[in-house]
Design a protein around this motif. Structure first.
Motif, PDB file in Angstrom:
ATOM      1  N   THR A  55       0.820  -1.207   0.000  1.00 17.84           N
ATOM      2  CA  THR A  55       0.000   0.000   0.000  1.00 17.84           C
ATOM      3  C   THR A  55       0.857   1.261   0.000  1.00 17.84           C
ATOM      4  O   THR A  55       2.075   1.215   0.107  1.00 17.84           O
ATOM      5  CB  THR A  55      -0.924   0.016   1.230  1.00 17.84           C
ATOM      6  N   GLY A  56       0.182   2.412  -0.062  1.00 12.89           N
ATOM      7  CA  GLY A  56       0.892   3.685  -0.131  1.00 12.89           C
ATOM      8  C   GLY A  56       1.390   4.213   1.197  1.00 12.89           C
ATOM      9  O   GLY A  56       2.030   5.260   1.241  1.00 12.89           O
ATOM     10  N   GLN A  57       1.142   3.496   2.323  1.00 14.10           N
ATOM     11  CA  GLN A  57       1.553   4.027   3.634  1.00 14.10           C
ATOM     12  C   GLN A  57       3.076   4.225   3.814  1.00 14.10           C
ATOM     13  O   GLN A  57       3.445   5.216   4.443  1.00 14.10           O
ATOM     14  CB  GLN A  57       1.010   3.120   4.759  1.00 14.10           C
ATOM     15  N   PRO A  58       3.977   3.332   3.427  1.00 11.61           N
ATOM     16  CA  PRO A  58       3.783   2.040   2.763  1.00 11.61           C
ATOM     17  C   PRO A  58       3.664   0.914   3.783  1.00 11.61           C
ATOM     18  O   PRO A  58       4.253   0.973   4.859  1.00 11.61           O
ATOM     19  CB  PRO A  58       5.054   1.883   1.940  1.00 11.61           C
ATOM     20  N   ALA A  59       2.926  -0.135   3.435  1.00 13.46           N
ATOM     21  CA  ALA A  59       2.783  -1.306   4.295  1.00 13.46           C
ATOM     22  C   ALA A  59       2.310  -2.487   3.444  1.00 13.46           C
ATOM     23  O   ALA A  59       1.633  -2.295   2.423  1.00 13.46           O
ATOM     24  CB  ALA A  59       1.798  -1.033   5.422  1.00 13.46           C
ATOM     25  N   LEU A  60       2.680  -3.665   3.882  1.00 15.78           N
ATOM     26  CA  LEU A  60       2.310  -4.865   3.144  1.00 15.78           C
ATOM     27  C   LEU A  60       0.983  -5.430   3.640  1.00 15.78           C
ATOM     28  O   LEU A  60       0.632  -5.296   4.812  1.00 15.78           O
ATOM     29  CB  LEU A  60       3.396  -5.937   3.280  1.00 15.78           C
ATOM     30  N   ARG A  61       0.278  -6.074   2.718  1.00 13.92           N
ATOM     31  CA  ARG A  61      -0.938  -6.789   3.045  1.00 13.92           C
ATOM     32  C   ARG A  61      -0.851  -8.187   2.409  1.00 13.92           C
ATOM     33  O   ARG A  61      -0.460  -8.339   1.259  1.00 13.92           O
ATOM     34  CB  ARG A  61      -2.177  -6.074   2.484  1.00 13.92           C
ATOM     35  N   ARG A  62      -1.219  -9.183   3.198  1.00 10.17           N
ATOM     36  CA  ARG A  62      -1.300 -10.549   2.704  1.00 10.17           C
ATOM     37  C   ARG A  62      -2.607 -11.153   3.196  1.00 10.17           C
ATOM     38  O   ARG A  62      -3.070 -10.830   4.288  1.00 10.17           O
ATOM     39  CB  ARG A  62      -0.113 -11.390   3.197  1.00 10.17           C
ATOM     40  N   ALA A  63      -3.180 -12.056   2.397  1.00 11.54           N
ATOM     41  CA  ALA A  63      -4.458 -12.669   2.766  1.00 11.54           C
ATOM     42  C   ALA A  63      -4.277 -14.164   2.994  1.00 11.54           C
ATOM     43  O   ALA A  63      -3.380 -14.800   2.419  1.00 11.54           O
ATOM     44  CB  ALA A  63      -5.502 -12.425   1.683  1.00 11.54           C
ATOM     45  N   LEU A  64      -5.140 -14.709   3.819  1.00 12.95           N
ATOM     46  CA  LEU A  64      -5.180 -16.146   4.084  1.00 12.95           C
ATOM     47  C   LEU A  64      -6.566 -16.670   3.730  1.00 12.95           C
ATOM     48  O   LEU A  64      -7.583 -16.047   4.063  1.00 12.95           O
ATOM     49  CB  LEU A  64      -4.892 -16.427   5.554  1.00 12.95           C
ATOM     50  N   VAL A  65      -6.603 -17.821   3.052  1.00 12.16           N
ATOM     51  CA  VAL A  65      -7.885 -18.457   2.723  1.00 12.16           C
ATOM     52  C   VAL A  65      -7.762 -19.960   2.960  1.00 12.16           C
ATOM     53  O   VAL A  65      -6.707 -20.558   2.748  1.00 12.16           O
ATOM     54  CB  VAL A  65      -8.302 -18.204   1.254  1.00 12.16           C
ATOM     55  N   ARG A  66      -8.864 -20.561   3.414  1.00 11.90           N
ATOM     56  CA  ARG A  66      -8.881 -22.004   3.637  1.00 11.90           C
ATOM     57  C   ARG A  66     -10.209 -22.560   3.155  1.00 11.90           C
ATOM     58  O   ARG A  66     -11.258 -21.920   3.306  1.00 11.90           O
ATOM     59  CB  ARG A  66      -8.692 -22.336   5.123  1.00 11.90           C
ATOM     60  N   PHE A  67     -10.159 -23.781   2.591  1.00 11.40           N
ATOM     61  CA  PHE A  67     -11.332 -24.462   2.062  1.00 11.40           C
ATOM     62  C   PHE A  67     -11.390 -25.866   2.666  1.00 11.40           C
ATOM     63  O   PHE A  67     -10.365 -26.554   2.746  1.00 11.40           O
ATOM     64  CB  PHE A  67     -11.264 -24.547   0.532  1.00 11.40           C
ATOM     65  N   ASP A  68     -12.570 -26.307   3.060  1.00 14.68           N
ATOM     66  CA  ASP A  68     -12.718 -27.620   3.688  1.00 14.68           C
ATOM     67  C   ASP A  68     -12.825 -28.685   2.598  1.00 14.68           C
ATOM     68  O   ASP A  68     -13.916 -29.146   2.253  1.00 14.68           O
ATOM     69  CB  ASP A  68     -13.939 -27.631   4.600  1.00 14.68           C
ATOM     70  N   VAL A  69     -11.685 -29.076   2.072  1.00 14.86           N
ATOM     71  CA  VAL A  69     -11.643 -30.022   0.963  1.00 14.86           C
ATOM     72  C   VAL A  69     -12.177 -31.391   1.384  1.00 14.86           C
ATOM     73  O   VAL A  69     -12.928 -32.043   0.645  1.00 14.86           O
ATOM     74  CB  VAL A  69     -10.203 -30.138   0.429  1.00 14.86           C
ATOM     75  N   ALA A  70     -11.796 -31.840   2.572  1.00 12.27           N
ATOM     76  CA  ALA A  70     -12.191 -33.181   3.019  1.00 12.27           C
ATOM     77  C   ALA A  70     -13.705 -33.308   3.181  1.00 12.27           C
ATOM     78  O   ALA A  70     -14.247 -34.416   3.069  1.00 12.27           O
ATOM     79  CB  ALA A  70     -11.488 -33.521   4.326  1.00 12.27           C
ATOM     80  N   ALA A  71     -14.394 -32.210   3.436  1.00 11.72           N
ATOM     81  CA  ALA A  71     -15.854 -32.250   3.555  1.00 11.72           C
ATOM     82  C   ALA A  71     -16.535 -32.191   2.192  1.00 11.72           C
ATOM     83  O   ALA A  71     -17.703 -32.570   2.063  1.00 11.72           O
ATOM     84  CB  ALA A  71     -16.349 -31.088   4.416  1.00 11.72           C
ATOM     85  N   ALA A  72     -15.811 -31.733   1.182  1.00 12.29           N
ATOM     86  CA  ALA A  72     -16.409 -31.523  -0.138  1.00 12.29           C
ATOM     87  C   ALA A  72     -16.187 -32.686  -1.092  1.00 12.29           C
ATOM     88  O   ALA A  72     -16.962 -32.881  -2.028  1.00 12.29           O
ATOM     89  CB  ALA A  72     -15.851 -30.244  -0.761  1.00 12.29           C
ATOM     90  N   LEU A  73     -15.129 -33.483  -0.888  1.00 14.17           N
ATOM     91  CA  LEU A  73     -14.786 -34.583  -1.778  1.00 14.17           C
ATOM     92  C   LEU A  73     -14.873 -35.910  -1.027  1.00 14.17           C
ATOM     93  O   LEU A  73     -14.518 -35.973   0.154  1.00 14.17           O
ATOM     94  CB  LEU A  73     -13.365 -34.436  -2.331  1.00 14.17           C
ATOM     95  N   PRO A  74     -15.293 -36.973  -1.700  1.00 13.50           N
ATOM     96  CA  PRO A  74     -15.320 -38.280  -1.035  1.00 13.50           C
ATOM     97  C   PRO A  74     -13.909 -38.818  -0.830  1.00 13.50           C
ATOM     98  O   PRO A  74     -12.997 -38.534  -1.621  1.00 13.50           O
ATOM     99  CB  PRO A  74     -16.115 -39.159  -2.010  1.00 13.50           C
ATOM    100  N   ALA A  75     -13.725 -39.573   0.236  1.00 10.39           N
ATOM    101  CA  ALA A  75     -12.433 -40.222   0.471  1.00 10.39           C
ATOM    102  C   ALA A  75     -12.107 -41.136  -0.705  1.00 10.39           C
ATOM    103  O   ALA A  75     -12.989 -41.800  -1.260  1.00 10.39           O
ATOM    104  CB  ALA A  75     -12.491 -41.020   1.768  1.00 10.39           C
TER     105      ALA A  75
END
Length: 350
Positions: A55-75
């Motif tokens: 950003t222009g402050q300057p400062a860094l930004r990072r994002a985190l995302v997670r998806f529940d793969v084991a609940a969405a796909l069969p074993a």
């Protein structure tokens, strides 16, 4: 060998039935933004935006995302491809920006912080929040400030200045998702960042709390006993060189590796591997090798195509390996010189 008309009919039937891969779109179940700060006192667990960039402050930004793969796909499913979709809602620059998708190496949290306004400055961290310093505020730290993540990105999302961007096919991302399915305790999601050597290049992305387009993970997979076709074969005499697997992929069975629309009386070879590269390596114009380079490639056999460019050879399947993925691709010499690749075929043993 089966006659050309009969083989043509059989191959068309196979092409319709073999495309058995399944696709599911998985919603994001956890997300947060890491706001660069000396004390780890900023976060945005419940806001409508995620932030990446410098950003222009300057400062860094990072994002985190997670998806529940084991609940969405069969074993037992085998992941063939995966794609991450992000939606940009605010930008500092009016051009495309690459967002790099790095596998997160440690668990992290989403507390109750909720940044005001356009959310770019964050909000005071709450209990359990991920911050620049913390995996879980206030006591559990990252090993490295800014998050613990794999150095090499698994994929890249080329984001527009506004709207949706999706990652292209990536073997590394497919491997990440497979591990998330097979070993759910190692699923810490991904950390998203830009090329941080570029100042003032920042993006706001819809979060899972947004009413717009939250992050989604689209996964293509096979189940045991299924086969599929992948990619496009090279043009040969104005038609694409085709390859398919005939028969049921059950251990102890014999299936047929089949070719269609190759060069008349052409010499062909079937190559085998134990993994599929969804993007493929562009060894030739207009067609890719989808058997991963750097992995073990096995030459199954040589065969002579008939005058109509057809061929079929047996492949005995091993017993005792349920869930084993076998991929196959044919190559043929051309009468004009050079060679052509077929599409790939894949089967998952049951």
């Amino acid at each position: 060998m089966m006659s050309a008309p009969r083989l043509f009919t059989a191959m068309l039937a196979l092409a319709g039935s073999a495309a058995a891969q399944l696709t599911v779109t998985v919603p994001c179940t956890l997300d947060n933004t890491l706001y660069e700060s000396a004390n780890g006192d900023l976060s945005n667990a419940k806001g409508f935006g995620l932030f990446v960039g410098y950003t222009g402050q300057p400062a860094l930004r990072r994002a985190l995302v997670r998806f529940d793969v084991a609940a969405a796909l069969p074993a037992g499913a085998r992941v063939l491809d995966a794609s991450l979709t992000l939606s940009v809602t605010r930008t500092a620059v009016p051009f495309d920006v690459d967002v790099f998708v790095h596998r997160a190496l440690a668990s992290w949290g989403e507390g109750t912080s909720n940044a005001p306004g356009q959310e770019g400055a964050g909000a005071p961290s709450t209990n359990g929040d991920a911050t620049w310093l913390h995996r879980f505020h206030p006591n559990v730290l990252w090993t490295t400030p800014g998050g613990d993540f794999a150095a090499t990105p698994s994929a890249v999302v080329r984001t527009p200045s506004f709207g949706n961007g999706a990652s292209t096919s990536s073997l590394a991302l497919a491997r990440d998702v497979q591990q998330m399915l097979d070993q759910p305790t190692t699923n810490h999601g991904w950390l998203l960042k830009t090329n941080e050597a570029q100042p003032f290049v920042a993006r706001r992305i819809d979060s899972r709390e947004s009413t717009g387009t939250p992050p989604t993970l689209t996964i293509t997979y096979l189940l045991p006993g299924q086969t599929t076709l992948w990619g496009t074969g090279c043009p040969v005499n104005g038609q694409n060189f085709l390859h398919a697997v005939g028969g049921q992929p059950i251990g102890g069975n014999t299936v047929q590796l089949q070719q269609l629309q190759g060069p008349a009386n052409g010499l062909a070879v079937n190559l085998l591997a134990l993994e599929l590269d969804p993007a493929g390596a562009p060894l030739l114009p207009q067609c890719n090798l989808h058997l991963p380079l750097g992995s073990t490639l096995i030459t199954n056999n040589l065969l002579l195509l008939d005058p109509a460019g057809f061929g079929s050879t047996p492949l005995p399947l091993p017993t005792g390996f349920p869930g084993l993925l076998i991929t196959s691709q044919s190559a043929t010499l051309l009468p004009t010189g050079g060679y052509a690749l077929s599409n790939a075929a894949a089967l998952l043993l049951q």
